[in-house]
Design a protein around this motif. Sequence first.
Motif, PDB file in Angstrom:
ATOM      1  N   GLY A  65      -2.197  -2.537  -7.356  1.00 55.27           N
ATOM      2  CA  GLY A  65      -1.728  -2.237  -6.013  1.00 55.27           C
ATOM      3  C   GLY A  65      -1.484  -0.769  -5.742  1.00 55.27           C
ATOM      4  N   LYS A  66      -1.823   0.088  -6.698  1.00 54.84           N
ATOM      5  CA  LYS A  66      -1.584   1.525  -6.514  1.00 54.84           C
ATOM      6  C   LYS A  66      -2.830   2.254  -6.026  1.00 54.84           C
ATOM      7  CE  LYS A  66      -0.383   5.812  -8.921  1.00 54.84           C
ATOM      8  NZ  LYS A  66       0.097   6.444 -10.170  1.00 54.84           N
ATOM      9  N   TRP A  67      -3.993   1.889  -6.574  1.00 53.37           N
ATOM     10  CA  TRP A  67      -5.176   2.720  -6.411  1.00 53.37           C
ATOM     11  C   TRP A  67      -6.076   2.272  -5.257  1.00 53.37           C
ATOM     12  CZ3 TRP A  67      -4.735   6.977  -9.128  1.00 53.37           C
ATOM     13  CH2 TRP A  67      -3.969   6.956 -10.295  1.00 53.37           C
ATOM     14  N   THR A  68      -6.607   3.265  -4.545  1.00 53.29           N
ATOM     15  CA  THR A  68      -7.642   3.050  -3.532  1.00 53.29           C
ATOM     16  C   THR A  68      -8.874   3.858  -3.943  1.00 53.29           C
ATOM     17  OG1 THR A  68      -7.014   4.952  -2.175  1.00 53.29           O
ATOM     18  CG2 THR A  68      -5.877   2.867  -1.738  1.00 53.29           C
ATOM     19  N   SER A  69      -9.988   3.601  -3.286  1.00 54.19           N
ATOM     20  CA  SER A  69     -11.207   4.373  -3.580  1.00 54.19           C
ATOM     21  C   SER A  69     -10.983   5.855  -3.316  1.00 54.19           C
ATOM     22  CB  SER A  69     -12.374   3.865  -2.723  1.00 54.19           C
ATOM     23  OG  SER A  69     -12.677   2.530  -3.035  1.00 54.19           O
ATOM     24  N   GLY A  70     -10.265   6.147  -2.230  1.00 55.02           N
ATOM     25  CA  GLY A  70      -9.996   7.538  -1.883  1.00 55.02           C
ATOM     26  C   GLY A  70      -9.130   8.251  -2.901  1.00 55.02           C
ATOM     27  N   MET A  71      -8.246   7.514  -3.574  1.00 52.38           N
ATOM     28  CA  MET A  71      -7.386   8.114  -4.593  1.00 52.38           C
ATOM     29  C   MET A  71      -8.132   8.314  -5.906  1.00 52.38           C
ATOM     30  SD  MET A  71      -4.001   5.821  -3.794  1.00 52.38           S
ATOM     31  CE  MET A  71      -3.034   6.458  -5.164  1.00 52.38           C
ATOM     32  N   LEU A  72      -9.020   7.375  -6.239  1.00 56.98           N
ATOM     33  CA  LEU A  72      -9.742   7.449  -7.510  1.00 56.98           C
ATOM     34  C   LEU A  72     -10.882   8.464  -7.475  1.00 56.98           C
ATOM     35  CD1 LEU A  72      -9.921   3.627  -8.263  1.00 56.98           C
ATOM     36  CD2 LEU A  72      -8.694   5.315  -9.641  1.00 56.98           C
ATOM     37  N   ALA A  73     -11.523   8.604  -6.317  1.00 53.21           N
ATOM     38  CA  ALA A  73     -12.715   9.447  -6.217  1.00 53.21           C
ATOM     39  C   ALA A  73     -12.505  10.886  -6.698  1.00 53.21           C
ATOM     40  CB  ALA A  73     -13.243   9.426  -4.780  1.00 53.21           C
ATOM     41  N   PRO A  74     -11.457  11.601  -6.255  1.00 51.74           N
ATOM     42  CA  PRO A  74     -11.285  12.991  -6.701  1.00 51.74           C
ATOM     43  C   PRO A  74     -11.075  13.123  -8.210  1.00 51.74           C
ATOM     44  CG  PRO A  74      -9.896  12.507  -4.797  1.00 51.74           C
ATOM     45  CD  PRO A  74     -10.417  11.203  -5.291  1.00 51.74           C
ATOM     46  N   MET A  75     -10.543  12.090  -8.826  1.00 47.50           N
ATOM     47  CA  MET A  75     -10.287  12.144 -10.262  1.00 47.50           C
ATOM     48  C   MET A  75     -11.584  12.201 -11.062  1.00 47.50           C
ATOM     49  SD  MET A  75      -7.252   9.284 -10.385  1.00 47.50           S
ATOM     50  CE  MET A  75      -6.900   9.573 -12.117  1.00 47.50           C
ATOM     51  N   GLY A 127      -4.553  -4.397   1.254  1.00 47.48           N
ATOM     52  CA  GLY A 127      -4.326  -3.187   2.036  1.00 47.48           C
ATOM     53  C   GLY A 127      -5.116  -2.013   1.510  1.00 47.48           C
ATOM     54  N   ARG A 128      -6.379  -2.253   1.112  1.00 46.75           N
ATOM     55  CA  ARG A 128      -7.304  -1.254   0.565  1.00 46.75           C
ATOM     56  C   ARG A 128      -6.967  -0.831  -0.861  1.00 46.75           C
ATOM     57  NH1 ARG A 128      -8.901   3.005   5.428  1.00 46.75           N
ATOM     58  NH2 ARG A 128      -9.690   1.438   6.895  1.00 46.75           N
ATOM     59  N   ARG A 129      -5.898  -1.379  -1.418  1.00 44.13           N
ATOM     60  CA  ARG A 129      -5.519  -1.054  -2.792  1.00 44.13           C
ATOM     61  C   ARG A 129      -5.999  -2.161  -3.720  1.00 44.13           C
ATOM     62  NH1 ARG A 129      -1.705   3.168  -2.784  1.00 44.13           N
ATOM     63  NH2 ARG A 129      -1.067   3.709  -0.666  1.00 44.13           N
ATOM     64  N   TYR A 130      -6.427  -1.767  -4.907  1.00 44.69           N
ATOM     65  CA  TYR A 130      -7.056  -2.708  -5.824  1.00 44.69           C
ATOM     66  C   TYR A 130      -6.039  -3.401  -6.729  1.00 44.69           C
ATOM     67  CZ  TYR A 130     -11.357  -0.351  -4.441  1.00 44.69           C
ATOM     68  OH  TYR A 130     -12.394   0.174  -3.718  1.00 44.69           O
ATOM     69  N   ILE A 131      -6.260  -4.693  -6.925  1.00 43.75           N
ATOM     70  CA  ILE A 131      -5.462  -5.465  -7.874  1.00 43.75           C
ATOM     71  C   ILE A 131      -6.419  -6.295  -8.719  1.00 43.75           C
ATOM     72  CG2 ILE A 131      -3.385  -5.568  -6.438  1.00 43.75           C
ATOM     73  CD1 ILE A 131      -4.217  -8.363  -5.567  1.00 43.75           C
TER      74      ILE A 131
END
Length: 220
Positions: free
Chosen positions: A170-180, A206-210
């Motif tokens: 429930g923390k990560w979205t595509s937008g959060m992971l991409a820059p990493m 909510g766009r967050r992965y579980i």
Amino acid sequence: MPLQLKTMLVIDDDTSIFRSIRCLFAGKLNVLHAPTVQTALHLLEREEIDICLVDYILPDGDGLEVLKTIHDLYPYIPAVFLSGYLNREVENKAPSFEYGAYRVLSKPFDPNEFVKKVMNDVEKGGKAWAYYILKKYKEKHPGMSDNQKHKVKREKRLDEILLRIKNEPGKWTSGMLAPMYEVEPRQIQYDIQTLKARGHRIQTSGRRYILDEEKNNAKC
């Protein structure tokens, strides 16, 4: 000993189109069908594909994005962009280096010309395309010219993404992971589809992965 046929992957949700293409290439190519992006990713990973036919409109994605994925992850496979809904913008984008279509064809097509062009792409174009793509890839990624190294790098990213989702649901979205990983969010979305194709029950909230571990374990 019978000659082993090369394999074409038809990425198109229209079953009638697939059947027509399979009939046209009977005895010439082994033809596989992927009606969705997820199925296409699954087959690309597990089969030896020599050429792809990619439709523009797919039920779970965009044909241009599929082209880009093939171009980025399997640069040695020529991809023919096939659609009856092309516009000038799409026609210009598809064969660009960013998306990497080897050829653009529109439906409906003349059967004889279609077979002739595709077989030429398989027999001759594949090698020429691989040379061109790998040359460009070397220029863009010095020291990473080996396609196997590229695959290893992606596998590492997939493992890390799965671990992050598992450890912090429930923390990560595509937008959060991409820059990493220095990729665009759409690449992360295709990575998620690849993980799903491998049997991992990843869902979004909510766009967050579980990760649905209970269902995943039950499957095993």
